[in-house]
Design an enzyme around this catalytic site. Structure first.
Site, short mmCIF file in Angstrom:
data_model
loop_
_atom_site.label_atom_id
_atom_site.label_comp_id
_atom_site.label_asym_id
_atom_site.label_seq_id
_atom_site.Cartn_x
_atom_site.Cartn_y
_atom_site.Cartn_z
CG HIS A 91 -1.88 0.99 1.43
ND1 HIS A 91 -1.61 2.27 1.84
CD2 HIS A 91 -3.23 0.94 1.24
CE1 HIS A 91 -2.74 2.96 1.89
NE2 HIS A 91 -3.73 2.18 1.53
CG ASP B 236 0.55 -2.53 6.21
OD1 ASP B 236 -0.46 -2.72 6.91
OD2 ASP B 236 0.53 -1.87 5.16
CD GLN C 173 -6.88 -4.52 3.96
OE1 GLN C 173 -7.82 -5.24 4.31
NE2 GLN C 173 -7.05 -3.27 3.59
CE LYS D 17 -7.23 -0.34 6.17
NZ LYS D 17 -7.91 0.18 4.98
CB CYS E 139 -3.80 3.49 -1.44
SG CYS E 139 -4.97 4.80 -1.14
N1 PLP Z 1 -1.70 -0.83 4.60
C1 PLP Z 1 -2.65 -1.53 3.99
C2 PLP Z 1 -2.33 -2.91 3.50
C3 PLP Z 1 -3.92 -1.00 3.82
O1 PLP Z 1 -4.88 -1.71 3.22
C4 PLP Z 1 -4.18 0.30 4.30
C5 PLP Z 1 -5.50 0.93 4.10
O2 PLP Z 1 -6.22 0.60 3.18
C6 PLP Z 1 -3.16 0.99 4.95
C7 PLP Z 1 -1.94 0.40 5.08
C8 PLP Z 1 -3.37 2.37 5.48
O3 PLP Z 1 -4.27 2.34 6.54
P1 PLP Z 1 -4.80 3.69 7.19
O4 PLP Z 1 -5.32 4.53 6.05
O5 PLP Z 1 -5.88 3.24 8.12
O6 PLP Z 1 -3.66 4.33 7.89
#
Ligand code: PLP
Length: 415
Positions: free
Chosen positions: A132, A209, A212, A235, A373
């Protein structure tokens, strides 16, 4: 095909918990809402909404400061939520959990407080090709500032990490590896334990990270062996604006603060400030108190249902949806990893994903259409965007059927 969810004599199916989510009772364009965008943000059960409201109605005050009862109660609830998050991740010590705004802030925190101070020109940070943007851009920023280099282990045609390639890129200049537990764009569940083990062999610290990961499976940071793990509350059926970073205490203890301000210090003079120990060192200013408390409630909620059960339920839905979508002529699924979470990205010949998303919405089906993203993933597969259907615990086969029926409407519309 496996059954949608394991049902025992005493347990309702996981999807029966749909009733816990007030928003899902609201029709969309006169139809039951098929909410298939939980990977972007999950809906909230009444207990989470109530926990946040209860805090404001009954015992809200700033934390860690007041000697009066309200402040003590808020502090206890906030610190109780920290313990719940620590239990969720099987962290050895709740002091290893810092509340942050979400995954994005957690990664930036680690980039600036742990990795950046160690970087020399020519050093390397290793990520995968399916990250992401929030696990790409923070590293690019510190590379730019220090002359370090971002190294990317590419994604295979099926949307997986090539473990041998990943291993091969862990070199003498690698200072850090940061990897997604689950790809938000492809659904791939990465072999993070193996990747972390390879990094450890090369003496490279790791961040996972888990944005998900945490909503779909039981996570055990001790078993994984990583150094940092982070996720976003929104999430995980919790509020937005709050998430958690877990880190090994010995690393957190040696790290500089990410932000300066109130609550993160021991003693301040104009000459010098002495910082509080973790986790307070990383929680400058008044945090999202009610949000963190409600996140604690969300943790109790998913653990009450059982993350294994939620994961099994979503796997069955994934199998059902994959089979049904593959039967649609002209539809191509992007990301065919052997191990996937409940996320399906796809394109349909001759129709832009945004048009698909708009028509699906008219049919009461909420999906995400765009680059998610994760633009490098779109580039890798040669598509500008995809439609993404993602599952949460409240989804059922009916939601998948609604998606498939609506896709047939799209095809009719576009001839
Ligand atoms: N990493 C992953 C794999 C994500 O799917 C997301 C959000 O869609 C993020 C990071 C970023 O999360 P946040 O916008 O809640 O900080």
């Amino acid at each position: 095909m496996s059954t949608v969810e394991p049902v025992t004599e005493h347990q309702a199916p996981v999807s029966a918990h749909r009733e816990d989510f007030p928003i899902l009772a609201r029709p969309m364009n006169g139809r039951p809402l098929a909410f298939l965008d939980s990977a972007a943000s999950a809906q909230k059960p009444a207990c989470v909404i109530d926990a946040e409201a209860r805090c404001y109605r009954e015992y809200y005050a700033n934390i860690h400061r007041g000697v009066y009862q309200l402040s003590q109660r808020s502090t206890d609830a906030y610190e109780g939520a920290r313990k719940r998050v620590a239990e969720l991740l099987n962290a050895p010590d709740h002091r290893e959990v810092a509340f942050v705004r979400g995954t994005t802030e957690a990664i930036n925190l680690v980039a600036h407080s742990f990795v950046r101070p160690q970087l020399q020109p020519g050093d390397e940070i290793l990520i995968t090709g399916m990250e992401h943007h929030s696990n790409i851009v923070p590293w690019q920023l510190i590379c730019e500032e220090t002359g370090a280099k971002l190294v990317v282990s590419p994604v295979t045609d099926t949307g997986e990490v090539d473990l041998e390639d990943f291993r091969g890129r862990l070199g003498p200049r690698t200072r850090f590896a940061s990897i997604a537990h689950v790809s938000n764009a492809l659904g791939t569940i990465n072999p993070v334990a193996e990747m972390i083990a390879a990094a450890r062999e090369a003496d490279v610290p790791t961040l996972v990270d888990g944005a998900q990961g945490v909503p779909h499976m039981a996570v055990d940071v001790q078993a994984l062996g990583c150094d940092f793990y982070c996720f976003s509350g929104h999430k995980l059926y919790g509020p937005s604006g709050v998430g958690a970073l877990w880190g090994r205490f010995e690393l957190l203890r040696g790290m500089r603060p990410y932000q300066g301000g109130g609550e993160m210090i021991r003693y301040v003079t104009f000459e010098k400030s002495d910082f509080a120990p973790p986790p307070q060192r990383f929680e400058a200013g008044t945090p999202n108190i009610a949000g963190a408390i409600a996140l604690g409630e969300a943790v109790d909620y998913v653990r009450g249902i059982g993350l294994e059960r939620i994961g099994a339920h979503e796997q069955a839905l994934l199998a059902y949806a994959t089979e049904r979508l593959e039967a649609i002529e002209g539809l191509r699924i992007i990301g065919n990893a052997t191990h996937k979470a409940g996320v399906i990205s796809f394109v349909l010949d001759g129709v832009h994903p945004h048009d698909i998303g708009t028509i699906l919405d008219q049919e009461g089906v909420a999906v995400r259409a765009g680059h998610h993203c994760a633009q490098p993933v779109m580039d890798r597969f040669g598509v500008p965007a995809t439609v993404r259907a993602s599952f949460g615990l409240y989804n059922s086969r009916e939601d998948v059927d609604a998606l498939v029926n609506a896709l047939h409407r799209v095809k009719e519309f576009f001839g």
